[in-house]
Write a protein that holds these residues in place. Structure first.
Motif, short mmCIF file in Angstrom:
data_model
loop_
_atom_site.label_atom_id
_atom_site.label_comp_id
_atom_site.label_asym_id
_atom_site.label_seq_id
_atom_site.Cartn_x
_atom_site.Cartn_y
_atom_site.Cartn_z
N UNK A 161 -4.69 -4.16 11.71
CA UNK A 161 -4.58 -3.45 10.44
C UNK A 161 -4.83 -4.44 9.29
N UNK A 162 -5.02 -3.89 8.08
CA UNK A 162 -5.27 -4.73 6.92
C UNK A 162 -4.14 -4.69 5.90
N UNK A 163 -2.99 -4.17 6.31
CA UNK A 163 -1.87 -4.06 5.41
C UNK A 163 -0.58 -4.28 6.20
N UNK A 164 0.34 -5.14 5.69
CA UNK A 164 1.56 -5.43 6.45
C UNK A 164 2.41 -4.20 6.72
N UNK A 165 2.43 -3.25 5.76
CA UNK A 165 3.25 -2.05 5.97
C UNK A 165 2.66 -1.17 7.08
N UNK A 166 1.35 -1.05 7.10
CA UNK A 166 0.72 -0.32 8.20
C UNK A 166 1.02 -1.01 9.53
N UNK A 167 1.01 -2.34 9.50
CA UNK A 167 1.29 -3.10 10.72
C UNK A 167 2.71 -2.82 11.21
N UNK A 168 3.67 -2.76 10.29
CA UNK A 168 5.06 -2.49 10.68
C UNK A 168 5.19 -1.13 11.35
N UNK A 169 4.51 -0.11 10.82
CA UNK A 169 4.58 1.21 11.43
C UNK A 169 3.95 1.22 12.82
N UNK A 170 2.85 0.49 12.98
CA UNK A 170 2.22 0.42 14.30
C UNK A 170 3.14 -0.29 15.30
N UNK A 171 3.78 -1.36 14.85
CA UNK A 171 4.67 -2.09 15.74
C UNK A 171 5.89 -1.25 16.11
N UNK A 213 12.80 -1.48 16.22
CA UNK A 213 12.82 -1.93 14.82
C UNK A 213 11.75 -3.00 14.63
N UNK A 214 10.86 -2.78 13.68
CA UNK A 214 9.82 -3.76 13.35
C UNK A 214 10.09 -4.29 11.95
N UNK A 215 10.13 -5.61 11.83
CA UNK A 215 10.36 -6.27 10.54
C UNK A 215 9.19 -7.22 10.30
N UNK A 216 8.52 -7.05 9.19
CA UNK A 216 7.39 -7.91 8.84
C UNK A 216 7.77 -8.70 7.59
N UNK A 217 7.78 -10.02 7.71
CA UNK A 217 8.10 -10.85 6.56
C UNK A 217 6.85 -11.07 5.73
N UNK A 218 7.03 -11.00 4.39
CA UNK A 218 5.90 -11.02 3.47
C UNK A 218 5.90 -12.24 2.57
N UNK A 219 6.60 -13.30 2.96
CA UNK A 219 6.63 -14.51 2.15
C UNK A 219 7.26 -14.27 0.79
N UNK A 220 6.54 -14.62 -0.26
CA UNK A 220 7.06 -14.49 -1.62
C UNK A 220 7.24 -13.04 -2.05
N UNK A 221 6.70 -12.09 -1.26
CA UNK A 221 6.84 -10.67 -1.59
C UNK A 221 8.01 -10.01 -0.88
N UNK A 222 8.77 -10.77 -0.10
CA UNK A 222 9.95 -10.21 0.54
C UNK A 222 9.72 -9.82 1.99
N UNK A 223 10.14 -8.63 2.36
CA UNK A 223 10.01 -8.17 3.75
C UNK A 223 9.99 -6.65 3.78
N UNK A 224 9.42 -6.11 4.86
CA UNK A 224 9.30 -4.67 5.06
C UNK A 224 9.73 -4.36 6.49
N UNK A 225 10.49 -3.29 6.67
CA UNK A 225 10.99 -2.95 8.00
C UNK A 225 10.88 -1.46 8.26
#
Length: 373
Positions: A223-233, A239-251
């Motif tokens: 995928x080309x977006x971390x949020x899309x990646x979290x949903x796929x995972x 529970x899928x948690x993707x860390x976004x560095x300086x932008x925080x995290x999405x789960x």
């Protein structure tokens, strides 16, 4: 959450004695809350470099510290948040190994009954150079020789276990831990093969939560977006948690369809070593305590942000006293965003009463001083 009474001789306001699972414990609970296994390094960290070292020149650092590293980063972060932590690792019988063993067992209260000291084996070492908010590391070590006798039960019964998934390889202890009822929390390293095959993470099926960074998550999910990646995972793991560095995290919680995004806390970073491990420790703590997804994510990000303001991966991890101090101080900042304060309002009912912060053990320039006669 409860606060236990410190042993005799300990400061009576030691807020690190907070037990985040105090209201959940029962007589038949596992002896330890979290089990880990891996390699302990002796970390030597240089900070205050003006720029990356240049070939053929000598660079001077303004700061230096030594501390246990590797899997010790995660173990220390968990222990400082009040979780009963058990670590299985090999330690050399050199001064580095002795220092790491003492720092973890005596200094942090980590259970090392599943660990072993290996005669004649030197401790792995990592030199980390921090500059411009990043780090460069050089490591050296050899695989520990196999044990000569039987080891204690591995893994022991625990509420949770933390694992690093290996592309294309399974690790038998992960499945055993899951079968014993442990919740498995896993991250993953960079796939040097370049295949980024999600099916190759064979132990993902045993996991409660998977916590890759954005680059890893997007490569594994194409995928080309971390949020899309979290949903796929979240289709593969609860529970899928993707860390976004300086932008925080999405789960994303795949069982309920709930999602949460929490921005990062802006801090002046001294050394990012171990911040990812501290993030995982914070998320594990919140999960075992039964907190809502967004609160777990916010707490994990907060503990990681507090850690980068100190140097030395393991000994930079914050305790409850530092979390409490941050919460009391941030409420007095002028022009504070009310919405941001509300995001961390859940801390109000979790933290102990204000008290004098006690000094946590920090990374020091030397392993130890000889006695002066």
């Amino acid at each position: 959450m409860t606060t236990s009474t410190p042993p005799a001789g300990e400061p009576q306001d030691r807020t690190a004695a907070v037990d985040p699972l105090g209201g959940l414990r029962a007589p038949d609970d596992p002896r330890c809350d979290v089990y880990l296994t891996g390699t302990v390094f002796l970390d030597i960290v240089f900070t205050g470099l003006a720029a990356a070292p240049v070939r053929g020149t000598e660079s001077w650092a303004r700061g230096m510290g030594s501390s246990p590293g590797g899997i010790a980063n995660m173990a220390t972060a968990l222990a400082r948040l009040g979780l009963r932590t058990s670590l299985a690792a090999a330690f050399g019988d050199d001064h580095y190994g002795e220092y790491c063993w003492d720092a973890l067992e005596q200094g942090e209260g980590i259970d090392l009954s599943g660990s072993r000291k290996v005669p004649g084996w030197h401790s792995p070492v990592t030199v980390s150079m921090a500059y411009e908010g990043e780090r460069t590391m050089v490591s050296h070590g050899h695989e520990a020789p196999p044990p000569e006798g039987a080891l204690p039960e591995c893994p022991p019964r625990a509420r949770a276990a933390i694992a690093a998934l290996l592309p294309g390889r399974g690790d038998p202890w992960i499945g055993r831990a899951a079968s014993h009822g442990s919740l498995i929390f896993a991250d993953v390293g960079w796939d040097d093969s370049g295949r980024w095959d999600l099916a190759g993470l064979v132990d993902l099926e045993h996991c409660e939560a998977f916590l890759p960074n954005a680059a890893e998550a997007m490569r594994y999910t194409r995928t080309d977006d971390p949020r899309k990646a979290a949903w796929k995972l979240a289709e593969k793991v609860p529970v899928a948690v993707v860390t976004l560095g300086a932008e925080g995290a999405y789960a994303v919680d795949g069982r309920t369809g709930e999602s949460a995004r929490v921005p990062a806390i802006a801090v002046e970073a001294l050394d990012p070593t171990g911040a990812g491990d501290v993030f995982v420790a914070g998320f594990v703590t919140g999960t075992l305590a039964g907190w809502p997804l967004a609160d777990r994510l916010a707490f994990a990000g907060l503990t990681a942000a507090l850690s980068v303001q100190e140097f030395g991966g393991s000994l930079s991890a914050p305790g409850w006293s530092e979390v409490a101090t941050w919460w009391r101080s941030v409420q007095g900042v002028a022009d504070q965003d009310p919405a941001a304060l509300r995001r961390y309002g859940f801390l109000e009912d979790l933290l102990p009463a204000p008290s004098r912060p006690w000094p946590l053990r920090r990374a020091v320039p030397t392993i130890g001083f000889g006695s002066v006669g």
